[in-house]
Write a protein that holds these residues in place. Structure first.
Motif, PDB file in Angstrom:
ATOM      1  N   LYS A 325       0.828  -1.214   0.000  1.00 25.61           N
ATOM      2  CA  LYS A 325       0.000   0.000   0.000  1.00 25.61           C
ATOM      3  C   LYS A 325       0.864   1.267   0.000  1.00 25.61           C
ATOM      4  CE  LYS A 325      -3.842  -2.287   2.410  1.00 25.61           C
ATOM      5  NZ  LYS A 325      -4.289  -2.853   1.150  1.00 25.61           N
ATOM      6  N   THR A 326       1.835   1.266  -0.898  1.00 28.68           N
ATOM      7  CA  THR A 326       2.717   2.418  -1.054  1.00 28.68           C
ATOM      8  C   THR A 326       2.526   3.036  -2.441  1.00 28.68           C
ATOM      9  OG1 THR A 326       4.494   0.953  -1.805  1.00 28.68           O
ATOM     10  CG2 THR A 326       4.456   1.543   0.538  1.00 28.68           C
ATOM     11  N   ILE A 327       3.172   4.162  -2.667  1.00 28.30           N
ATOM     12  CA  ILE A 327       3.051   4.879  -3.940  1.00 28.30           C
ATOM     13  C   ILE A 327       4.433   5.042  -4.557  1.00 28.30           C
ATOM     14  CG2 ILE A 327       2.402   7.077  -5.025  1.00 28.30           C
ATOM     15  CD1 ILE A 327       0.380   7.475  -2.772  1.00 28.30           C
ATOM     16  N   TYR A 328       4.512   4.892  -5.851  1.00 26.65           N
ATOM     17  CA  TYR A 328       5.736   5.205  -6.587  1.00 26.65           C
ATOM     18  C   TYR A 328       5.372   6.195  -7.699  1.00 26.65           C
ATOM     19  CZ  TYR A 328       4.052   1.949 -10.171  1.00 26.65           C
ATOM     20  OH  TYR A 328       3.310   1.320 -11.138  1.00 26.65           O
ATOM     21  N   TYR A 329       6.363   6.689  -8.396  1.00 30.23           N
ATOM     22  CA  TYR A 329       6.144   7.699  -9.428  1.00 30.23           C
ATOM     23  C   TYR A 329       6.882   7.310 -10.705  1.00 30.23           C
ATOM     24  CZ  TYR A 329       4.801  10.284  -5.260  1.00 30.23           C
ATOM     25  OH  TYR A 329       4.215  10.662  -4.077  1.00 30.23           O
ATOM     26  N   VAL A 330       6.287   7.668 -11.832  1.00 35.19           N
ATOM     27  CA  VAL A 330       6.913   7.430 -13.126  1.00 35.19           C
ATOM     28  C   VAL A 330       7.030   8.761 -13.855  1.00 35.19           C
ATOM     29  CG1 VAL A 330       6.675   6.357 -15.402  1.00 35.19           C
ATOM     30  CG2 VAL A 330       6.128   5.044 -13.345  1.00 35.19           C
ATOM     31  N   ALA A 331       8.224   9.036 -14.366  1.00 34.80           N
ATOM     32  CA  ALA A 331       8.459  10.249 -15.154  1.00 34.80           C
ATOM     33  C   ALA A 331       8.944   9.849 -16.540  1.00 34.80           C
ATOM     34  CB  ALA A 331       9.488  11.133 -14.465  1.00 34.80           C
ATOM     35  N   MET A 332       8.268  10.367 -17.560  1.00 32.64           N
ATOM     36  CA  MET A 332       8.679  10.120 -18.953  1.00 32.64           C
ATOM     37  C   MET A 332       9.286  11.405 -19.508  1.00 32.64           C
ATOM     38  SD  MET A 332       7.970   6.955 -19.789  1.00 32.64           S
ATOM     39  CE  MET A 332       7.919   6.958 -21.573  1.00 32.64           C
ATOM     40  N   PHE A 333      10.431  11.283 -20.183  1.00 35.51           N
ATOM     41  CA  PHE A 333      11.139  12.428 -20.759  1.00 35.51           C
ATOM     42  C   PHE A 333      11.298  12.244 -22.267  1.00 35.51           C
ATOM     43  CE2 PHE A 333      12.551  12.038 -16.409  1.00 35.51           C
ATOM     44  CZ  PHE A 333      12.635  13.339 -15.939  1.00 35.51           C
ATOM     45  N   ASP A 334      11.297  13.356 -22.968  1.00 34.37           N
ATOM     46  CA  ASP A 334      11.564  13.320 -24.407  1.00 34.37           C
ATOM     47  C   ASP A 334      12.393  14.558 -24.754  1.00 34.37           C
ATOM     48  OD1 ASP A 334      10.497  11.913 -27.089  1.00 34.37           O
ATOM     49  OD2 ASP A 334      10.703  14.073 -27.423  1.00 34.37           O
ATOM     50  N   ILE A 335      13.451  14.370 -25.537  1.00 30.91           N
ATOM     51  CA  ILE A 335      14.303  15.493 -25.931  1.00 30.91           C
ATOM     52  C   ILE A 335      13.571  16.337 -26.966  1.00 30.91           C
ATOM     53  CG2 ILE A 335      16.516  16.162 -26.945  1.00 30.91           C
ATOM     54  CD1 ILE A 335      17.653  13.512 -25.948  1.00 30.91           C
ATOM     55  N   ASP A 336      13.488  17.613 -26.709  1.00 33.75           N
ATOM     56  CA  ASP A 336      12.778  18.519 -27.620  1.00 33.75           C
ATOM     57  C   ASP A 336      13.581  18.703 -28.910  1.00 33.75           C
ATOM     58  OD1 ASP A 336      10.789  18.912 -25.713  1.00 33.75           O
ATOM     59  OD2 ASP A 336      11.901  20.548 -24.760  1.00 33.75           O
ATOM     60  N   ASN A 337      12.871  18.626 -30.035  1.00 32.12           N
ATOM     61  CA  ASN A 337      13.459  18.891 -31.361  1.00 32.12           C
ATOM     62  C   ASN A 337      14.691  18.022 -31.647  1.00 32.12           C
ATOM     63  OD1 ASN A 337      11.579  21.118 -31.667  1.00 32.12           O
ATOM     64  ND2 ASN A 337      12.934  22.285 -30.305  1.00 32.12           N
ATOM     65  N   PHE A 338      14.641  16.768 -31.205  1.00 29.32           N
ATOM     66  CA  PHE A 338      15.810  15.905 -31.367  1.00 29.32           C
ATOM     67  C   PHE A 338      16.047  15.537 -32.829  1.00 29.32           C
ATOM     68  CE2 PHE A 338      18.019  11.741 -31.158  1.00 29.32           C
ATOM     69  CZ  PHE A 338      19.166  12.172 -30.505  1.00 29.32           C
ATOM     70  N   LYS A 339      14.993  15.410 -33.598  1.00 26.29           N
ATOM     71  CA  LYS A 339      15.154  15.085 -35.028  1.00 26.29           C
ATOM     72  C   LYS A 339      15.972  16.168 -35.731  1.00 26.29           C
ATOM     73  CE  LYS A 339      12.522  13.780 -39.165  1.00 26.29           C
ATOM     74  NZ  LYS A 339      13.279  14.668 -40.074  1.00 26.29           N
ATOM     75  N   LYS A 340      15.742  17.417 -35.331  1.00 25.75           N
ATOM     76  CA  LYS A 340      16.490  18.517 -35.928  1.00 25.75           C
ATOM     77  C   LYS A 340      17.979  18.403 -35.600  1.00 25.75           C
ATOM     78  CE  LYS A 340      16.600  23.569 -36.181  1.00 25.75           C
ATOM     79  NZ  LYS A 340      15.997  24.835 -35.690  1.00 25.75           N
ATOM     80  N   VAL A 341      18.297  17.960 -34.368  1.00 24.22           N
ATOM     81  CA  VAL A 341      19.697  17.768 -33.977  1.00 24.22           C
ATOM     82  C   VAL A 341      20.354  16.725 -34.872  1.00 24.22           C
ATOM     83  CG1 VAL A 341      21.257  16.999 -32.136  1.00 24.22           C
ATOM     84  CG2 VAL A 341      19.277  18.432 -31.589  1.00 24.22           C
ATOM     85  N   ASN A 342      19.677  15.601 -35.066  1.00 29.02           N
ATOM     86  CA  ASN A 342      20.227  14.539 -35.917  1.00 29.02           C
ATOM     87  C   ASN A 342      20.370  14.994 -37.360  1.00 29.02           C
ATOM     88  OD1 ASN A 342      20.765  12.418 -34.147  1.00 29.02           O
ATOM     89  ND2 ASN A 342      18.670  11.644 -34.213  1.00 29.02           N
ATOM     90  N   ASP A 343      19.344  15.676 -37.862  1.00 22.53           N
ATOM     91  CA  ASP A 343      19.364  16.104 -39.270  1.00 22.53           C
ATOM     92  C   ASP A 343      20.426  17.160 -39.518  1.00 22.53           C
ATOM     93  OD1 ASP A 343      17.306  14.369 -39.725  1.00 22.53           O
ATOM     94  OD2 ASP A 343      15.723  15.902 -39.746  1.00 22.53           O
ATOM     95  N   THR A 344      20.649  18.029 -38.543  1.00 21.09           N
ATOM     96  CA  THR A 344      21.586  19.149 -38.721  1.00 21.09           C
ATOM     97  C   THR A 344      23.025  18.752 -38.430  1.00 21.09           C
ATOM     98  OG1 THR A 344      19.833  20.693 -38.055  1.00 21.09           O
ATOM     99  CG2 THR A 344      22.102  21.530 -38.051  1.00 21.09           C
ATOM    100  N   TYR A 345      23.231  18.000 -37.347  1.00 15.44           N
ATOM    101  CA  TYR A 345      24.591  17.722 -36.898  1.00 15.44           C
ATOM    102  C   TYR A 345      25.025  16.267 -37.088  1.00 15.44           C
ATOM    103  CZ  TYR A 345      23.817  22.218 -34.622  1.00 15.44           C
ATOM    104  OH  TYR A 345      23.530  23.528 -34.370  1.00 15.44           O
ATOM    105  N   GLY A 346      24.085  15.397 -37.424  1.00 13.66           N
ATOM    106  CA  GLY A 346      24.420  13.993 -37.630  1.00 13.66           C
ATOM    107  C   GLY A 346      24.131  13.135 -36.410  1.00 13.66           C
TER     108      GLY A 346
END
Length: 471
Positions: A325-346
């Protein structure tokens, strides 16, 4: 020649021949024995540097004598040559594992035999005269010692069957050593390229100082990509009387046993010496299992847990939370504009960004839960050890701020996040989906922010609206 040489042969003729050759070669200290039993007894008393023995003798053969003496540390570096006659047939396997340095045929001419013995005697052979290395006085002691050694090694090798549970194995090894000596502190270090592990039983040192002190005993220490610590660590910077035994496997340094203030140092050293090969094999097996486990649970690029392990841990955490009867937490992260980083810098630069974010997540979640790469540029925290929601918010906001202020290879970077508590959810999948939905809200409402929901699932939007009003 200052080497002490023992001749063992049941033939008086061959004893005379060999003694004559040795005197001609300048050997001043020559001892003779007429059979294997007397040969062993004289060897134990005189500690010769070189032993030349006939193979085929009544009672104990030259091969058996060789095996007996090699089981004694004092003769580890002694030279042993076995003379074979025309009727002697030695299996290649037993010849290789007998411990003899050389086999010489009695069928050789005297001149050739003399040259063979001269070459052999020129080797760097010597017995140990150290009292610590020598603790038998008769053949009966040798037999008892072999029995003791076999029992010790069998006991340690029996732990290999539990290699999947490393903590259990180390605990059993600790209990085993405590049969022979007590300690004020004891620690084990296992070292492989993927992970170093320190198990501490009573050393008052901090984690970092323990690592530094123990690695200092190695000649060529590896520097694993990850370290794990088990047991209770203190805050001291030094400890008096720390003694270490490095464990090697095929000349590679793979582990170490450290202890302070043993109550019976002699017995402990004796056991560690006799069981060294078995401990080496045990440590190597533990390292192999650890490497296999890391390969199956860790993301190769970032060093965080992979999706499979994340989901396994989430399910286990959810089930325990329901029971307790305890609580845990889940955090989801996503890098903003990551496709642009790959497309621009490789993609190579993109990979460095992923690794940089992973390092931040791993550092901030330490002691509070686990971090994993969910897929692509998406990451997940499962937070299990916090006191309240304020602590969760502080943790997430600190992560966002660190990422925002970090200089990545291409420049600045931001992340979006969704955070949810497990309260009110029936399954781990629902918790994960709720966190992902909140991540989507963060993305759609400006990025570089976190959306939180710490109420039951039917209040997701209300909770999000309340948080936005507060911020």
């Amino acid at each position: 020649m200052d080497k002490k040489v023992l001749i063992v042969d049941d033939s008086k003729f061959w004893r005379m021949v060999l003694q004559s050759i040795l005197e001609k070669l300048g050997v001043n200290q020559i001892i003779v024995a007429e059979d294997g039993t007397k040969g062993i007894e004289i060897a134990l008393k005189e500690l010769p540097d070189v032993i030349i023995t006939d193979y085929n003798m009544p009672g104990i053969s030259g091969l058996q004598m060789c095996l007996y003496l090699r089981s004694i540390p004092a003769f580890k570096n002694a030279g042993i040559a076995v003379l074979t006659g025309s009727d002697d047939v030695i299996n290649e396997f037993w010849a290789e594992h007998s411990g003899a340095n050389k086999f010489i045929s009695k069928l050789l001419s005297k001149d050739v035999l003399e040259k063979e013995l001269e070459r052999f005697l020129s080797g760097d052979y010597a017995s140990s005269k150290s009292k610590e290395m020598f603790y038998v006085t008769s053949i009966y002691d040798v037999l008892e010692q072999k029995m003791r050694t076999e029992i010790l090694n069998r006991e340690i090798l029996s732990l290999i069957q539990f290699a999947r549970d490393e903590l259990y194995v180390i605990q059993q090894l600790k209990n085993f050593l405590e049969f022979f000596s007590r300690f004020t502190g004891l620690a084990f270090l296992l070292l492989s390229p993927v992970e170093g592990r320190i198990y501490n039983f009573g050393l008052p040192l901090s984690k970092m100082i323990s690592k530094e002190k123990l690695l200092g005993s190695f000649e060529r220490p590896l520097e694993p990509s990850n370290w794990s610590y088990f047991g209770n660590f203190g805050s001291e910077f030094k400890v008096d009387g720390l003694e270490t035994v490095v464990i090697k496997y095929q000349e590679s340094e793979i582990g170490l046993i450290a202890y302070t203030n043993p109550t019976d140092r002699w017995s402990l050293n004796k056991v560690l010496n006799e069981a060294n090969e078995s401990i080496s094999l045990l440590f190597n097996t533990l390292n192999i299992f650890r490497e296999l486990k890391v390969a199956s649970t860790v993301d190769g690029l970032t060093g965080l847990f992979n999706k499979k392990e994340l989901l396994r841990f989430l399910e286990e955490t959810h089930n325990l939370a329901k029971i307790n009867k305890t609580i845990y937490y889940v955090a989801m992260f996503d890098i903003d504009n990551f496709k642009k980083v790959n497309d621009t810098y490789g993609h190579l630069v993109g990979d460095e960004v992923l690794k940089g974010l992973a390092a931040i997540l791993k550092e901030e979640i330490a002691g509070k839960g686990i971090a994993g790469r969910y897929g692509g540029e998406e990451f997940c925290l499962i937070i299990t050890k916090v006191s309240n929601t304020d602590e969760v918010v502080d943790l997430i906001e600190k992560i966002l701020a660190r990422v925002r202020n970090t200089q990545f290879p291409h420049g600045k970077c931001t992340i979006s996040c969704g955070v949810v508590s497990s309260e009110g959810y029936e399954s781990p999948t629902e918790v994960l989906k709720a966190a992902d939905d909140l991540l989507y809200i963060s993305k759609k409402t400006g990025k570089d922010k976190a959306s939180y929901m710490f109420l039951p699932k039917n209040n997701v939007l209300l909770s999000q609206a309340q948080h936005q009003e507060q911020t």
